[in-house]
Write a protein that holds these residues in place. Sequence first.
Motif, mmCIF file in Angstrom:
data_model
loop_
_atom_site.group_PDB
_atom_site.id
_atom_site.type_symbol
_atom_site.label_atom_id
_atom_site.label_comp_id
_atom_site.label_asym_id
_atom_site.label_seq_id
_atom_site.Cartn_x
_atom_site.Cartn_y
_atom_site.Cartn_z
ATOM 1 N N UNK A 141 0.832 -1.201 0.000
ATOM 2 C CA UNK A 141 0.000 0.000 0.000
ATOM 3 C C UNK A 141 0.869 1.255 0.000
ATOM 4 N N UNK A 142 1.958 1.243 0.767
ATOM 5 C CA UNK A 142 2.881 2.378 0.777
ATOM 6 C C UNK A 142 3.514 2.588 -0.595
ATOM 7 N N UNK A 143 3.699 1.478 -1.332
ATOM 8 C CA UNK A 143 4.284 1.559 -2.673
ATOM 9 C C UNK A 143 3.224 1.823 -3.747
ATOM 10 N N UNK A 144 1.957 1.945 -3.301
ATOM 11 C CA UNK A 144 0.842 2.215 -4.208
ATOM 12 C C UNK A 144 0.699 1.121 -5.273
ATOM 13 N N UNK A 145 0.864 -0.130 -4.856
ATOM 14 C CA UNK A 145 0.737 -1.266 -5.771
ATOM 15 C C UNK A 145 -0.695 -1.779 -5.779
ATOM 16 N N UNK A 146 -1.189 -2.133 -6.965
ATOM 17 C CA UNK A 146 -2.569 -2.624 -7.078
ATOM 18 C C UNK A 146 -2.785 -3.922 -6.313
ATOM 19 N N UNK A 147 -1.739 -4.740 -6.195
ATOM 20 C CA UNK A 147 -1.880 -6.034 -5.528
ATOM 21 C C UNK A 147 -2.198 -5.883 -4.033
ATOM 22 N N UNK A 148 -1.967 -4.697 -3.503
ATOM 23 C CA UNK A 148 -2.225 -4.477 -2.076
ATOM 24 C C UNK A 148 -3.683 -4.746 -1.729
ATOM 25 N N UNK A 149 -4.618 -4.429 -2.642
ATOM 26 C CA UNK A 149 -6.042 -4.621 -2.352
ATOM 27 C C UNK A 149 -6.421 -6.093 -2.411
ATOM 28 N N UNK A 150 -5.725 -6.873 -3.226
ATOM 29 C CA UNK A 150 -5.937 -8.324 -3.235
ATOM 30 C C UNK A 150 -5.454 -8.934 -1.921
ATOM 31 N N UNK A 151 -4.334 -8.419 -1.432
ATOM 32 C CA UNK A 151 -3.804 -8.897 -0.142
ATOM 33 C C UNK A 151 -4.762 -8.523 0.985
#
Length: 209
Positions: free
Chosen positions: A142-152
Amino acid sequence: MLGTTVQLIAAPFIAFLPDGNVSHIGYHFVATWLHMLNGLVLLGVTIFFSYDVIKRKGLEWLYPYAFGKFAEIKDDFKTLFQIRLKVSDLKKVDKETRPFIILEQMQLPRLRPRGLGAVVQGLGLIIQLLLTTLGFFFFVCWLQNLDISWDILAAHRIVAIPFVLFYFGHGGMGILHIFNQHAQQRMKKVREDATGETTGTESCDLPNE
């Protein structure tokens, strides 16, 4: 326990904006950051606690099924389903005494290696490790603004369901054990104080003669 309680209280108030940032509304903002930062602390505590428990007790104590040992678990389940109290016995005593008799007669398995209590503790360690690890990876992504964060985050929320069940179930069993021991002590005192013939079902307020 305190750390996980804080997490459960804060969780319903977590909120993110459509752009992925934390909501600016006061209680949402506080709850979201409190949950994330407290989760990071809990990850470290959980890793240390799990290592300490496994080092002291060993894997076989907590996960006997992984070693093909089920004897203690089966015995504990049999204990849970044993019923010693008859409904007719409750009708013979006053209403004040009945709860103590019911609690006293409950068959609860004792804590022992490879038993049901140890297995529940072992499963709790796995669930909390998985939950805090997923929370950590979400925070980093989330800090890196990665889309995969929401899947996690979605996976984190799924794992949170069995964790909540464990939290209340394990805590409830602990409270039940405390009441069971208190009832045994109370009824023992009743039997000691009662005079003449006694079945242990007299009122807890019997006067001494």
